[in-house]
Design an enzyme around this catalytic site. Structure first.
Site, short mmCIF file in Angstrom:
data_model
loop_
_atom_site.label_atom_id
_atom_site.label_comp_id
_atom_site.label_asym_id
_atom_site.label_seq_id
_atom_site.Cartn_x
_atom_site.Cartn_y
_atom_site.Cartn_z
N ASP A 48 0.88 -1.17 0.00
CA ASP A 48 0.00 0.00 0.00
C ASP A 48 0.92 1.22 0.00
OD1 ASP A 48 -2.09 1.79 0.02
OD2 ASP A 48 -3.22 0.77 1.60
C1 BGC Z 1 -5.10 3.28 -0.09
C2 BGC Z 1 -5.12 2.31 -1.27
C3 BGC Z 1 -4.92 3.08 -2.55
C4 BGC Z 1 -3.61 3.83 -2.48
C5 BGC Z 1 -3.27 4.62 -3.73
C6 BGC Z 1 -3.87 4.16 -0.12
O1 BGC Z 1 -4.00 5.17 0.83
O2 BGC Z 1 -5.15 2.55 1.11
O3 BGC Z 1 -6.34 1.62 -1.30
O4 BGC Z 1 -4.95 2.20 -3.64
O5 BGC Z 1 -3.68 4.74 -1.39
O6 BGC Z 1 -4.06 5.73 -3.86
#
Ligand code: BGC
Length: 724
Positions: free
Chosen positions: A231
């Site tokens: 993530d």
């Molecule tokens: C989220 C993800 C997301 C990523 C990119 C993170 O804060 O938890 O689900 O895909 O950001 O935007």
């Protein structure tokens, strides 16, 4: 066909390192010299996100990146329709490809453990079978467009409160039976080409560095050979992430070379602390993914976005995702006209009647091509012989009431927010009073009153949980007052998670929708006025009160700060999540899991169970069949749900194993067969590290919700069966 994997041997260590960490907020580094392009990624579950500057969270402002805004996963889950999930995936994958993407960061399949989780609107259900079945079809739909799905967040990301540091403690059996099983389905049946690690911690490590999750379970137990992406900002330690299974590190800051799996990893490989073979494995998984989605192949699907066929599909999903919860006196569907000489007067009340939701929620936000609000939808359906008026009814003050955008996660997000009590009482309360008085004064002039409220993305939001399960902005008072003022009231709630309804006994018509995408308002209007017969079913229980939810009863949310500086949350309710808890402990609920009404009625009869042995010892196929008939005045759809009760200490009374949505025109009768196999009776053995269906007696419950059981019987398994 480009053969990327063979290029590994020609790559220098610097080039390999470029492939396994970000070179932009949504891409890794390519290797131009070898003709290896960067992988382009985008969020997410509700459509393809707008373009950002490569190294800043600033939209580029392109005119060419408006897209179809898809219904949220909760809406999709409310359809209980795997075929629609496949089409949903088709649209998402096709739009991602149309926008030039290689990986779409979706679907989000974490289990809804508490109704308070801010990201529930992005997730499917409290149940892993419903989640898994729909996610599998959705992923297949995405990947049929030469785009990789990235199922997220692995694992145990069930709260937003302190999400980046919270340590989850959960017994292994519950981990496998409840929290991992949809992921297992998504990777093995759905064949998701990538998976995203979670922010939180488990078993003493961050999930993106967890040997147990990423090595022992994902690679060794499940034999997963796809790409594991972190993530954004979830990697904390070079060695742990590199050795325990992250293939591609992504983050949120522009110092890409300083990422843990960039220069620091290069140094460690250079000086022999980490073998280069570890890097080679990661690179070859990424190159393999690139081949699977046919990058560089002239025949690769070009995709498209904003097409009419996409919009038609999204319409259907929105229509089937709307849930009718109450319809006493058959008040619904509404008749748009009394007669064409006397215009019918409809009063629409509430902020969610006019609010659009696409551009909110966090990373799931969408720059929508358009979004039809419920008010617009109602006007579109009722036409010129009806007078439609809108009044706010309640005052929304996002400055004072809600501070949901605090990404650190805080429980202090609602009502008083940053405003002190005195200011709140002086500024907000008088406005609420005024709005309510105005609407009550108007009510007698109208033939119908439709209240459209619920939550919005100040509360259904990434990075923060809700402080309680109540409707915000004083809506409870408004609904109660409207119910006293007229018996022509229909209440519509739009929210991604359950809310308490203290007024429920006074309201006879109630519709529940989650965020339903760009055509959501139109779909809602078609349901209200009977052009569509609702067939949605709740993918989660609506408890009566927050105090009744398992995490409240077991005091197992949001955890407590430990001496190690991490918040610790122990899932002490174990398997007793959602309906598993309410049915086992016989706790009354507002609306049960799987519940949803129709404008027509159905009857079921002639239940039969047939068990066939399938050759190998312990392998069988159980078919439960019945006849279902549409006994009402409208064509409609009913969803039959088959639950199994495992009579073992600690197991819930019942758990969903399969379901079937059936379409029936008026008077039509069909035979429906629901099929189970040995795997549907299996529980996880911590000792043997696998699922086993043990010999013994099991209960079967066939119902139209977890509380509306039509038929029950028992079955005996004669020998143990170990699932491989
Ligand atoms: C989220 C993800 C997301 C990523 C990119 C993170 O804060 O938890 O689900 O895909 O950001 O935007």
């Amino acid at each position: 066909m480009e053969n990327f994997t063979s290029k590994l041997n020609e790559m220098t260590l610097e080039e390999k390192i470029k492939i396994i960490h970000a070179a932009g907020l949504f891409c890794n580094g390519g290797v131009e010299r070898l003709g290896i392009p960067a992988l382009r990624m985008s969020d997410g579950p509700n459509g393809v996100r707008q373009e950002f500057e490569n190294d800043k969270w600033i939209p580029t402002g392109l005119a060419g990146d408006s897209v179809s805004y898809l219904p949220g996963n909760t809406c999709l889950a409310s359809t209980w329709n795997p075929e629609l999930a496949y089409y949903f995936g088709q649209v998402l994958g096709n739009e991602a490809r149309g926008r030039g993407k290689d990986i779409i960061l979706a679907p989000g399949i974490n289990i809804k453990r508490t109704p308070l989780c801010g990201r529930n609107f992005e997730y499917f259900s409290e149940d892993p079978v419903l989640t898994g079945r729909l996610a599998v079809s959705l992923i297949q739909g995405i990947q049929d467009n030469d785009v990789a799905a990235c199922v997220k967040h692995f694992a145990l990301n069930n709260q937003e409160f302190d999400r980046t540091t919270v340590e989850v403690e959960v017994e292994e059996k519950t981990l496998h039976e409840l929290y991992l099983s949809a992921f297992y389905a998504a990777l093995t049946e759905g064949r998701s080409l990538s998976i995203m690690g979670a922010y939180n911690r488990y078993d003493g490590s961050y999930c993106c560095e967890s040997k147990k999750l990423l090595q022992d379970i994902l690679r060794e137990q499940w034999h997963y050979d796809g790409v594991v992406i972190s993530d954004w900002g979830a990697v904390h330690d070079t060695e742990e992430a590199a050795l325990h299974g992250i293939d591609l590190e992504m983050s949120v800051t522009p110092d890409f070379d300083n990422y843990k799996m960039a220069d620091p990893l290069y140094e460690k490989v250079k000086n022999g602390e980490i073998p280069e073979s570890v890097i080679d494995e990661k690179v070859s998984r990424i190159l393999n993914l690139m081949e699977k989605i046919r990058i560089g192949n002239p025949g690769r699907n070009p995709g498209s976005f904003n097409t009419h066929s996409h919009h038609r599909i999204l319409n259907r999903i929105a229509e089937e995702g709307i849930v009718l919860l109450k319809n006493e006196k058959q008040h619904l569907p509404l008749n748009p006209e009394i007669d064409s000489k006397t215009p019918k007067r409809i009063l629409v009340v509430g902020d969610n009647a006019t609010r659009t939701h696409a551009n909110g929620g966090g990373s799931a936000e969408i720059k929508a091509l358009y979004e039809i609000s419920p008010l617009l939808g109602i006007c579109m359906v009722t036409g010129g012989n009806t007078e439609c008026q809108w009044m706010p009814g309640y005052y929304v003050d996002n400055e004072g009431d809600i501070k949901g955008e605090n990404l650190a996660g805080t429980l202090e997000i609602r009502d008083k927010g940053k405003m002190d009590k005195k200011q709140w009482e002086e500024e907000i309360l008088p406005k609420r009073k005024q709005y309510l008085e105005e609407v009550l004064e108007a009510v007698p002039d109208y033939d119908e009153v439709i209240f459209i409220g619920g939550l919005n993305h100040s509360l259904d939001v990434e990075g923060a949980d809700r402080p309680d399960m109540k409707l915000p902005y004083g809506q409870d008072d408004v609904i109660s007052a409207l119910a006293d003022a007229t018996d022509r009231l229909t209440v519509v709630l739009i929210n991604g998670s359950p809310v308490e309804m203290p007024w429920i006994d006074r309201v006879h018509s109630l519709i529940q929708t989650s965020y339903c995408g760009m055509n959501g308002g139109y779909a809602l209007a078609r349901v209200l006025f009977g052009e569509i017969n609702p067939s949605g079913k709740l993918p989660e229980t609506y408890p009566l009160r927050l105090e009744d939810t398992p995490t409240s009863v077991y005091h197992s949310y949001p955890g407590e700060m430990g001496k190690d500086g991490h918040r610790h949350v122990t899932y002490s309710e174990k398997l007793m999540v959602g309906y598993r808890y309410y049915t086992s402990k016989e706790v009354p609920v507002l609306f049960p899991f799987g519940y949803g009404l129709s404008y027509t009625t159905f009857s079921c009869s002639n239940y039969h169970v047939v068990v066939r042995n399938m050759g190998h010892i312990g392998e069988f196929q159980l078919t439960l069949s019945c006849e279902i008939q549409n006994t009402g005045k409208y064509d409609g759809r009913e969803t039959l749900q088959l639950y199994v009760g495992i009579l073992e200490e600690g197991q819930p009374k019942m758990a969903l194993k399969t379901f079937e949505k059936v379409s029936l025109s008026t008077t039509e009768k069909k035979e429906v067969a629901l099929i189970l196999t040995q795997k549907d009776f299996a529980v996880y053995s911590t000792e043997k590290k696998c699922f086993i269906a043990k010999s013994g007696t099991y209960m079967l419950y066939l119902g139209t919700s977890a509380n509306d059981i039509l038929y029950r019987t028992s079955i005996d398994l004669l020998q143990d069966y170990v699932l491989s």
